[in-house]
Write an enzyme that holds these catalytic residues in place. Structure first.
Site, PDB file in Angstrom:
ATOM      1  N   CYS A 165       0.822  -1.215   0.000  1.00 25.66           N
ATOM      2  CA  CYS A 165       0.000   0.000   0.000  1.00 25.66           C
ATOM      3  C   CYS A 165       0.852   1.259   0.000  1.00 25.66           C
ATOM      4  CB  CYS A 165      -0.869   0.074   1.250  1.00 25.66           C
ATOM      5  SG  CYS A 165      -1.938  -1.335   1.464  1.00 25.66           S
ATOM      6  N   GLY A 210       0.372   0.251  -5.078  1.00 32.92           N
ATOM      7  CA  GLY A 210      -0.906  -0.451  -5.007  1.00 32.92           C
ATOM      8  C   GLY A 210      -1.793  -0.049  -6.161  1.00 32.92           C
ATOM      9  N   ASN A 238      -0.337   1.096   5.788  1.00 32.84           N
ATOM     10  CA  ASN A 238       0.599   0.367   4.931  1.00 32.84           C
ATOM     11  C   ASN A 238       1.372  -0.598   5.820  1.00 32.84           C
ATOM     12  OD1 ASN A 238       3.760   1.191   3.325  1.00 32.84           O
ATOM     13  ND2 ASN A 238       2.444  -0.550   2.975  1.00 32.84           N
ATOM     14  N   GLY A 239       1.342  -1.863   5.447  1.00 31.18           N
ATOM     15  CA  GLY A 239       2.024  -2.880   6.244  1.00 31.18           C
ATOM     16  C   GLY A 239       1.074  -4.017   6.515  1.00 31.18           C
ATOM     17  N   CYS A 280      12.391  -2.476   5.693  1.00 30.09           N
ATOM     18  CA  CYS A 280      12.370  -3.568   4.710  1.00 30.09           C
ATOM     19  C   CYS A 280      13.369  -3.304   3.591  1.00 30.09           C
ATOM     20  CB  CYS A 280      10.950  -3.649   4.141  1.00 30.09           C
ATOM     21  SG  CYS A 280      10.805  -4.631   2.656  1.00 30.09           S
ATOM     22  N   TYR A 317      13.258  -3.520  -4.774  1.00 31.17           N
ATOM     23  CA  TYR A 317      12.250  -3.555  -5.830  1.00 31.17           C
ATOM     24  C   TYR A 317      11.090  -2.583  -5.644  1.00 31.17           C
ATOM     25  CZ  TYR A 317       7.967  -5.160  -8.126  1.00 31.17           C
ATOM     26  OH  TYR A 317       6.805  -5.210  -8.837  1.00 31.17           O
ATOM     27  N   CYS A 362      15.236  -5.392   7.763  1.00 33.47           N
ATOM     28  CA  CYS A 362      14.520  -6.665   7.710  1.00 33.47           C
ATOM     29  C   CYS A 362      14.898  -7.340   6.398  1.00 33.47           C
ATOM     30  CB  CYS A 362      13.002  -6.468   7.741  1.00 33.47           C
ATOM     31  SG  CYS A 362      12.124  -8.048   7.519  1.00 33.47           S
ATOM     32  N   CYS A 367      12.591 -12.124   3.880  1.00 33.56           N
ATOM     33  CA  CYS A 367      12.267 -12.858   2.653  1.00 33.56           C
ATOM     34  C   CYS A 367      13.501 -13.579   2.099  1.00 33.56           C
ATOM     35  CB  CYS A 367      11.632 -11.943   1.608  1.00 33.56           C
ATOM     36  SG  CYS A 367      12.600 -10.486   1.195  1.00 33.56           S
TER      37      CYS A 367
HETATM   38  P1  AMP Z   1       9.322 -13.812 -11.427  1.00 37.52           P
HETATM   39  O1  AMP Z   1      10.627 -14.298 -10.905  1.00 37.52           O
HETATM   40  O2  AMP Z   1       8.958 -14.279 -12.757  1.00 37.52           O
HETATM   41  O3  AMP Z   1       8.222 -14.097 -10.422  1.00 37.52           O
HETATM   42  O4  AMP Z   1       9.378 -12.245 -11.547  1.00 37.52           O
HETATM   43  C1  AMP Z   1      10.386 -11.514 -10.950  1.00 37.52           C
HETATM   44  C2  AMP Z   1      10.113 -10.069 -11.229  1.00 37.52           C
HETATM   45  O5  AMP Z   1       8.982  -9.620 -10.464  1.00 37.52           O
HETATM   46  C3  AMP Z   1      11.289  -9.223 -10.827  1.00 37.52           C
HETATM   47  O6  AMP Z   1      11.771  -8.694 -12.026  1.00 37.52           O
HETATM   48  C4  AMP Z   1      10.752  -8.120  -9.968  1.00 37.52           C
HETATM   49  O7  AMP Z   1      10.968  -6.904 -10.641  1.00 37.52           O
HETATM   50  C5  AMP Z   1       9.272  -8.381  -9.856  1.00 37.52           C
HETATM   51  N1  AMP Z   1       8.849  -8.507  -8.451  1.00 37.52           N
HETATM   52  C6  AMP Z   1       9.613  -8.745  -7.376  1.00 37.52           C
HETATM   53  N2  AMP Z   1       8.847  -8.788  -6.248  1.00 37.52           N
HETATM   54  C7  AMP Z   1       7.591  -8.567  -6.621  1.00 37.52           C
HETATM   55  C8  AMP Z   1       6.344  -8.463  -5.911  1.00 37.52           C
HETATM   56  N3  AMP Z   1       6.311  -8.596  -4.587  1.00 37.52           N
HETATM   57  N4  AMP Z   1       5.240  -8.208  -6.638  1.00 37.52           N
HETATM   58  C9  AMP Z   1       5.287  -8.078  -7.976  1.00 37.52           C
HETATM   59  N5  AMP Z   1       6.431  -8.166  -8.696  1.00 37.52           N
HETATM   60  C10 AMP Z   1       7.571  -8.406  -8.040  1.00 37.52           C
END
Ligand code: AMP
Length: 488
Positions: free
Chosen positions: A29, A55, A129-130, A264, A270, A460, A463
């Site tokens: 969010c 979001g 958010n969170g 995070c 990303y 953190c 993941c």
């Molecule tokens: P994939 O490994 O095919 O699932 O896609 C990886 C790509 O998804 C990476 O290039 C990231 O830029 C993007 N990505 C990473 N984390 C997320 C997330 N939480 N939600 C949506 N896209 C993500």
């Protein structure tokens, strides 16, 4: 060490079925708040526009108009939810806004925020958010006491805790509610014309304070201040409860301090926008640093460095700077692919990626290419991308990832699939290389990633490491994510 709440292995006996982790609440969010600023709702619209990446499923704005809270919210992008007329119907100098991405199916309209209610002290709006890690536990108690829940969102417990507090002042009611929360929360809370900006004691999600004209703005990221021409004042400290009324900003008693900060790191990898500054760190700068370090850890002879646009652009530039190998635009991204795009039935499995990315043959043909992505999650997009790049004539494809293997789900507000679906959890890097069909694969190490940002304190990295700092109360109590044992 894998925490006891999570499956210890992906195939062996576990007390939690992996599949039951699939339907976790996913609460990515963005939040904003305005106090003492003319046309607050219109500015909230603009700032939400710049937080759209946080979001895309629903958006909402609540404004205090003539002493009364009015709200407009709905499913879709910010530009779809608000018309000029809708914003005109929200005049006033106090507003709260929210954008939400939730995959917890079917409840998007219901769970759109801000959550707005009228209680004993007046109008209350909450934007969160969170992700709370004890929401089920709190909800069970509240339902037992007679509370009626209207949404399936964890954020609604905050509203009930404030409204049912036995404290006598609004400040104390808010403080009382916040003291019961566990997990990740960056919040904007409006009670009548008073605004509260709050970050949980570990500070998982970002939140900044800005000033504009005679008033103040709160926002998830600094890019939301930039679009307004607002001045960045400071970050909301972890554990802080800041009370804002127009010009006046006052720190209320802080929440109990957690030993370590845990912002995070995946926001830097990303999620956040590269033109934002989070916790005093330039997101673009951090990503370039990850890319430079990646080049040191996994060098390879090649002719071009190509980013998977747009999220890996900065990391790829960093790799190129460090290695001296030129950065080239070898992949183009279509920015107009909506989430709701309907897939025709007669198309190949790579259709999703094909819609989004197209290789530039002139850049790739006959060349040894280093493809840099920011993270590898399921591995499905990457597999398709490698195929296209080879079809475009690349001689060698070396895949480099600007973060370590994503191996664990996030319970603090980033949408990650279950362990079962995370390719980094199931396969070794060599097996992944084979699956993707690349000549070589290199992940940035966890130590390498953290060393780039270590000057700014602890982070953190759950993941990547499975090291969950804030207690996973609901999971420990057996309230499995996606399982709603409380009838209401
Ligand atoms: P994939 O490994 O095919 O699932 O896609 C990886 C790509 O998804 C990476 O290039 C990231 O830029 C993007 N990505 C990473 N984390 C997320 C997330 N939480 N939600 C949506 N896209 C993500």
């Amino acid at each position: 060490m894998i925490p006891k709440h999570l499956p210890q292995t992906l195939s062996g006996p576990t007390d939690i079925k992996v599949s039951q982790l699939d339907d976790r609440p996913h609460d990515e969010c963005g939040v904003v708040g305005f106090s003492g600023i003319d046309a607050a709702a219109q500015l909230a619209f603009l700032s939400l526009y710049s937080l759209q990446h946080r979001g895309q499923e629903s958006a909402g704005i609540c404004a205090l108009t003539g002493g009364e809270a009015r709200v407009q919210k709905g499913v879709g992008l910010v530009a779809d939810v608000f018309s000029a007329d809708a914003l005109k119907a929200l005049p006033g100098r106090t507003a709260v806004g929210h954008v939400r991405y939730s995959t917890a199916g079917g409840s998007e309209a219901l769970n759109a925020q801000p959550i707005v209610v009228r209680y004993a002290e007046g109008d209350l709006a909450v934007a969160h958010n969170g992700n709370l890690t004890n929401a089920h536990d709190l909800k069970k108690r509240l339902v037992g006491e007679g509370a009626i829940f209207q949404t399936t969102s964890d954020s609604e417990v905050i509203v009930h805790l404030i409204a049912r507090s036995r404290e006598s002042t609004i400040d104390a009611q808010v403080g009382d509610a916040l003291s019961q929360l566990e997990g990740a929360f960056s919040l904007v809370i409006m009670v009548n014309e008073i605004m509260y900006a709050v970050r949980d004691p570990r500070g998982y999600r970002p939140l900044v304070l800005g000033s504009l004209d005679a008033g103040h703005v709160i926002a998830s990221e600094t890019c939301a201040l930039d679009i307004l021409g607002a001045t960045y004042v400071r970050d909301i400290e972890r554990g802080a409860v800041v009370r804002i009324e127009g010009k006046t900003v006052r720190n209320l008693p802080a929440l109990p301090r957690a030993e370590h900060a845990a912002p995070c790191v995946f926001e830097l990898v990303y999620f956040a926008r590269p033109d934002s500054h989070l916790w005093g760190i330039s997101v673009d700068g951090a990503r370039r640093g990850f890319g430079r370090r990646l080049a040191q850890e996994h060098p390879v002879e090649a002719d071009a460095v190509v980013a998977v646009p747009d999220s890996a652009n900065s990391a790829a530039l960093g790799y190129s700077e460090q290695s001296g190998i030129p950065f080239e635009l070898g992949l183009l991204r279509n920015h107009y692919v909506g989430r709701t795009f309907i897939k025709p039935s007669q198309v190949d499995r790579d259709f999703g990626a094909r819609m989004k990315y197209n290789p530039v043959r002139e850049v790739l043909e006959g060349r040894r290419v280093i493809v840099v992505d920011d993270s590898l999650v399921r591995g499905t997009t990457s597999r398709s991308l490698v195929k296209f790049i080879r079809q475009a004539g690349a001689k060698e494809v070396h895949f480099r990832i600007g973060s370590p293997p994503v191996r664990f789900p996030c319970f603090y507000g980033i949408d990650m699939p279950s362990r079962e679906e995370l390719i980094g959890s199931r396969l070794t890097p060599d097996e992944i290389a084979e699956k993707l069909g690349v000549d070589s694969l290199g992940y940035l190490s966890l130590e390498g990633m953290l060393s780039v940002v270590s000057e700014n304190g602890s982070f953190c990295d759950a993941c990547f490491s499975g090291n969950y700092a804030a207690p996973l109360v609901d999971l420990d109590l057996g309230y499995l994510p996606g399982n709603h044992p409380i009838k209401c």
